[in-house]
Design a protein around this motif. Sequence first.
Motif, PDB file in Angstrom:
ATOM      1  N   VAL A  11       0.843  -1.197   0.000  1.00 47.17           N
ATOM      2  CA  VAL A  11       0.000   0.000   0.000  1.00 47.17           C
ATOM      3  C   VAL A  11       0.879   1.248   0.000  1.00 47.17           C
ATOM      4  N   GLU A  12       1.925   1.213   0.810  1.00 48.86           N
ATOM      5  CA  GLU A  12       2.837   2.350   0.872  1.00 48.86           C
ATOM      6  C   GLU A  12       3.548   2.555  -0.471  1.00 48.86           C
ATOM      7  N   GLU A  13       3.938   1.481  -1.113  1.00 49.65           N
ATOM      8  CA  GLU A  13       4.575   1.577  -2.422  1.00 49.65           C
ATOM      9  C   GLU A  13       3.612   2.179  -3.444  1.00 49.65           C
ATOM     10  N   PHE A  14       2.365   1.754  -3.420  1.00 45.37           N
ATOM     11  CA  PHE A  14       1.358   2.299  -4.331  1.00 45.37           C
ATOM     12  C   PHE A  14       1.168   3.801  -4.083  1.00 45.37           C
ATOM     13  N   LEU A  15       1.069   4.186  -2.811  1.00 38.05           N
ATOM     14  CA  LEU A  15       0.883   5.608  -2.488  1.00 38.05           C
ATOM     15  C   LEU A  15       2.086   6.443  -2.925  1.00 38.05           C
ATOM     16  N   ALA A  16       3.293   5.922  -2.708  1.00 39.80           N
ATOM     17  CA  ALA A  16       4.495   6.653  -3.114  1.00 39.80           C
ATOM     18  C   ALA A  16       4.506   6.875  -4.620  1.00 39.80           C
ATOM     19  N   CYS A  17       4.180   5.838  -5.365  1.00 41.29           N
ATOM     20  CA  CYS A  17       4.145   5.957  -6.831  1.00 41.29           C
ATOM     21  C   CYS A  17       3.049   6.921  -7.273  1.00 41.29           C
ATOM     22  N   LEU A  18       1.883   6.798  -6.666  1.00 39.30           N
ATOM     23  CA  LEU A  18       0.765   7.681  -7.002  1.00 39.30           C
ATOM     24  C   LEU A  18       1.103   9.140  -6.716  1.00 39.30           C
ATOM     25  N   LEU A  19       1.717   9.404  -5.579  1.00 32.02           N
ATOM     26  CA  LEU A  19       2.090  10.777  -5.226  1.00 32.02           C
ATOM     27  C   LEU A  19       3.127  11.334  -6.195  1.00 32.02           C
ATOM     28  N   LEU A  20       4.121  10.527  -6.522  1.00 32.80           N
ATOM     29  CA  LEU A  20       5.156  10.997  -7.434  1.00 32.80           C
ATOM     30  C   LEU A  20       4.597  11.279  -8.826  1.00 32.80           C
ATOM     31  N   ILE A  21       3.774  10.386  -9.315  1.00 35.93           N
ATOM     32  CA  ILE A  21       3.134  10.587 -10.621  1.00 35.93           C
ATOM     33  C   ILE A  21       2.242  11.833 -10.586  1.00 35.93           C
ATOM     34  N   SER A  22       1.535  12.034  -9.479  1.00 27.67           N
ATOM     35  CA  SER A  22       0.658  13.208  -9.342  1.00 27.67           C
ATOM     36  C   SER A  22       1.449  14.503  -9.346  1.00 27.67           C
ATOM     37  N   VAL A  23       2.584  14.526  -8.655  1.00 29.33           N
ATOM     38  CA  VAL A  23       3.411  15.739  -8.622  1.00 29.33           C
ATOM     39  C   VAL A  23       3.917  16.058 -10.024  1.00 29.33           C
ATOM     40  N   VAL A  24       4.440  15.062 -10.709  1.00 24.81           N
ATOM     41  CA  VAL A  24       4.972  15.288 -12.057  1.00 24.81           C
ATOM     42  C   VAL A  24       3.862  15.757 -12.997  1.00 24.81           C
ATOM     43  N   THR A  25       2.716  15.107 -12.938  1.00 27.71           N
ATOM     44  CA  THR A  25       1.592  15.475 -13.793  1.00 27.71           C
ATOM     45  C   THR A  25       1.113  16.889 -13.495  1.00 27.71           C
ATOM     46  N   LEU A  26       1.010  17.219 -12.232  1.00 26.57           N
ATOM     47  CA  LEU A  26       0.529  18.544 -11.832  1.00 26.57           C
ATOM     48  C   LEU A  26       1.485  19.650 -12.263  1.00 26.57           C
ATOM     49  N   VAL A  27       2.776  19.437 -12.063  1.00 27.79           N
ATOM     50  CA  VAL A  27       3.753  20.452 -12.468  1.00 27.79           C
ATOM     51  C   VAL A  27       3.764  20.604 -13.993  1.00 27.79           C
ATOM     52  N   PHE A  28       3.673  19.493 -14.713  1.00 31.44           N
ATOM     53  CA  PHE A  28       3.642  19.542 -16.182  1.00 31.44           C
ATOM     54  C   PHE A  28       2.385  20.268 -16.671  1.00 31.44           C
ATOM     55  N   ALA A  29       1.233  19.917 -16.086  1.00 30.86           N
ATOM     56  CA  ALA A  29      -0.019  20.570 -16.479  1.00 30.86           C
ATOM     57  C   ALA A  29       0.022  22.056 -16.160  1.00 30.86           C
ATOM     58  N   SER A  30       0.598  22.393 -15.027  1.00 28.93           N
ATOM     59  CA  SER A  30       0.715  23.801 -14.647  1.00 28.93           C
ATOM     60  C   SER A  30       1.553  24.576 -15.658  1.00 28.93           C
ATOM     61  N   ALA A  31       2.651  23.969 -16.101  1.00 26.39           N
ATOM     62  CA  ALA A  31       3.499  24.633 -17.101  1.00 26.39           C
ATOM     63  C   ALA A  31       2.760  24.806 -18.423  1.00 26.39           C
ATOM     64  N   LEU A  32       2.004  23.793 -18.821  1.00 22.45           N
ATOM     65  CA  LEU A  32       1.231  23.902 -20.065  1.00 22.45           C
ATOM     66  C   LEU A  32       0.173  24.996 -19.981  1.00 22.45           C
ATOM     67  N   PHE A  33      -0.567  25.010 -18.882  1.00 19.83           N
ATOM     68  CA  PHE A  33      -1.624  26.014 -18.729  1.00 19.83           C
ATOM     69  C   PHE A  33      -1.047  27.433 -18.616  1.00 19.83           C
ATOM     70  N   ARG A  34       0.107  27.568 -17.944  1.00 18.30           N
ATOM     71  CA  ARG A  34       0.730  28.890 -17.836  1.00 18.30           C
ATOM     72  C   ARG A  34       1.182  29.361 -19.215  1.00 18.30           C
ATOM     73  N   THR A  35       1.727  28.449 -20.021  1.00 13.66           N
ATOM     74  CA  THR A  35       2.135  28.786 -21.387  1.00 13.66           C
ATOM     75  C   THR A  35       0.940  29.208 -22.231  1.00 13.66           C
ATOM     76  N   ALA A  36      -0.203  28.563 -21.982  1.00 17.81           N
ATOM     77  CA  ALA A  36      -1.428  28.876 -22.726  1.00 17.81           C
ATOM     78  C   ALA A  36      -2.105  30.148 -22.210  1.00 17.81           C
ATOM     79  N   GLY A  37      -1.545  30.743 -21.152  1.00 18.44           N
ATOM     80  CA  GLY A  37      -2.109  31.977 -20.625  1.00 18.44           C
ATOM     81  C   GLY A  37      -3.171  31.785 -19.563  1.00 18.44           C
ATOM     82  N   HIS A  38      -3.328  30.580 -19.065  1.00 17.44           N
ATOM     83  CA  HIS A  38      -4.309  30.278 -18.017  1.00 17.44           C
ATOM     84  C   HIS A  38      -3.622  29.556 -16.849  1.00 17.44           C
ATOM     85  N   PRO A  39      -2.861  30.320 -16.052  1.00 16.09           N
ATOM     86  CA  PRO A  39      -2.088  29.664 -14.983  1.00 16.09           C
ATOM     87  C   PRO A  39      -2.983  29.011 -13.923  1.00 16.09           C
TER      88      PRO A  39
END
Length: 166
Positions: A11-39
């Motif tokens: 369970v801990e391994e699943f949560l660690a992977c989920l959190l890491l994937i979520s951070v990467v996805t969120l930061v990437f999405a944030s960069a895309l939206f900021r580039t598109a003018g909608h931070p």
Amino acid sequence: MKKAYYYFSKVEEFLACLLLISVVTLVFASALFRTAGHPLNWSSDIAQLLFAWSIFFGVDLSMREKSLIKVDMLLQKLPVKARKYLQIIWQIVIIVFLISLIVYGIPLCINSIDRKFSNMNLSYSWATASVPVGSILLTITSVVNLVKMFKSEDGTYAAEGGKDLC
């Protein structure tokens, strides 16, 4: 007990992977939206929160799997018995340090209740709670490792589970 610890680890391994994937996805999405003018103003706060938790889950997994970086060049030159005692002493030092993080982390978490993330109405205690909770998890892993060291002949212990992280 071993079976419960095994499922807890998964369970801990699943949560660690989920959190890491979520951070990467969120930061990437944030960069895309900021580039598109909608931070996404809230994304950095959520990424910070998730990153704090992922650090402790990741360190606990690394400690359990014996995949933390260490320099043991001098340790390998010692006799087996001395090596075992030194590794046991270091494991006890780690446990004492983790207990101090728990003791000081709980008041930090309580004192952060009124502090809010800058762009949200979410208490910063959710981030600071990662310190005592993560330290409790690391203490459990350290105690398990210490028991394994006492049982082994040379003070080392085999990592349980596979290396199937993320």
